[in-house]
Scaffold this motif. Structure first.
Motif, PDB file in Angstrom:
ATOM      1  N   GLY A 136      36.801  37.048  47.446  1.00 23.14           N
ATOM      2  CA  GLY A 136      37.811  38.081  47.599  1.00 23.14           C
ATOM      3  C   GLY A 136      38.244  38.273  49.044  1.00 23.14           C
ATOM      4  O   GLY A 136      39.430  38.428  49.342  1.00 23.14           O
ATOM      5  N   GLY A 159      41.883  38.176  45.030  1.00 18.72           N
ATOM      6  CA  GLY A 159      40.496  38.580  45.213  1.00 18.72           C
ATOM      7  C   GLY A 159      39.544  37.906  44.258  1.00 18.72           C
ATOM      8  O   GLY A 159      38.447  37.511  44.638  1.00 18.72           O
ATOM      9  N   LEU A 160      39.947  37.766  43.014  1.00 21.62           N
ATOM     10  CA  LEU A 160      39.054  37.156  42.028  1.00 21.62           C
ATOM     11  C   LEU A 160      39.024  35.636  42.118  1.00 21.62           C
ATOM     12  O   LEU A 160      37.974  35.024  41.971  1.00 21.62           O
ATOM     13  CB  LEU A 160      39.462  37.576  40.615  1.00 21.62           C
ATOM     14  CG  LEU A 160      39.175  39.012  40.233  1.00 21.62           C
ATOM     15  CD1 LEU A 160      39.718  39.304  38.843  1.00 21.62           C
ATOM     16  CD2 LEU A 160      37.698  39.300  40.288  1.00 21.62           C
TER      17      LEU A 160
END
Length: 90
Positions: free
Chosen positions: A41, A73-74
């Protein structure tokens, strides 16, 4: 001359050590996943910021909103590439 320890006591001590090892492993394994997600992230956010900063000179920007921040972020760098490809398509 013995230490006064029966076989059962030694066996339970060894079993306790094995259980303690397994418990420690179960607690550390999810921590590694969480740390990897945090690092991913942070790197995704930095790359998204730099892309918008430098890419603005060339007309290559990605809007910064909660959805793009979540994807960056993921997924990290692959997420930013995905966002850019989606921007080109739509």
């Amino acid at each position: 001359m013995g230490l006064g320890l029966s076989f059962e006591v030694i066996l339970f001590f060894a079993l306790g050590l094995v259980l303690l090892y397994l418990l420690g492993w179960l607690l550390v394994a999810p921590l590694k996943v969480v740390l990897k997600l945090i690092l991913n992230g942070i790197l995704g956010g930095i790359v998204l910021f730099v892309l918008n900063l430098v890419g603005g000179l060339f007309g290559v920007t990605i809007a910064l909103n909660p959805w793009t921040a979540l994807v960056a972020g993921l997924l990290g760098l692959p997420g930013i590439v995905l966002l850019y490809i989606l921007k080109l398509i739509f």
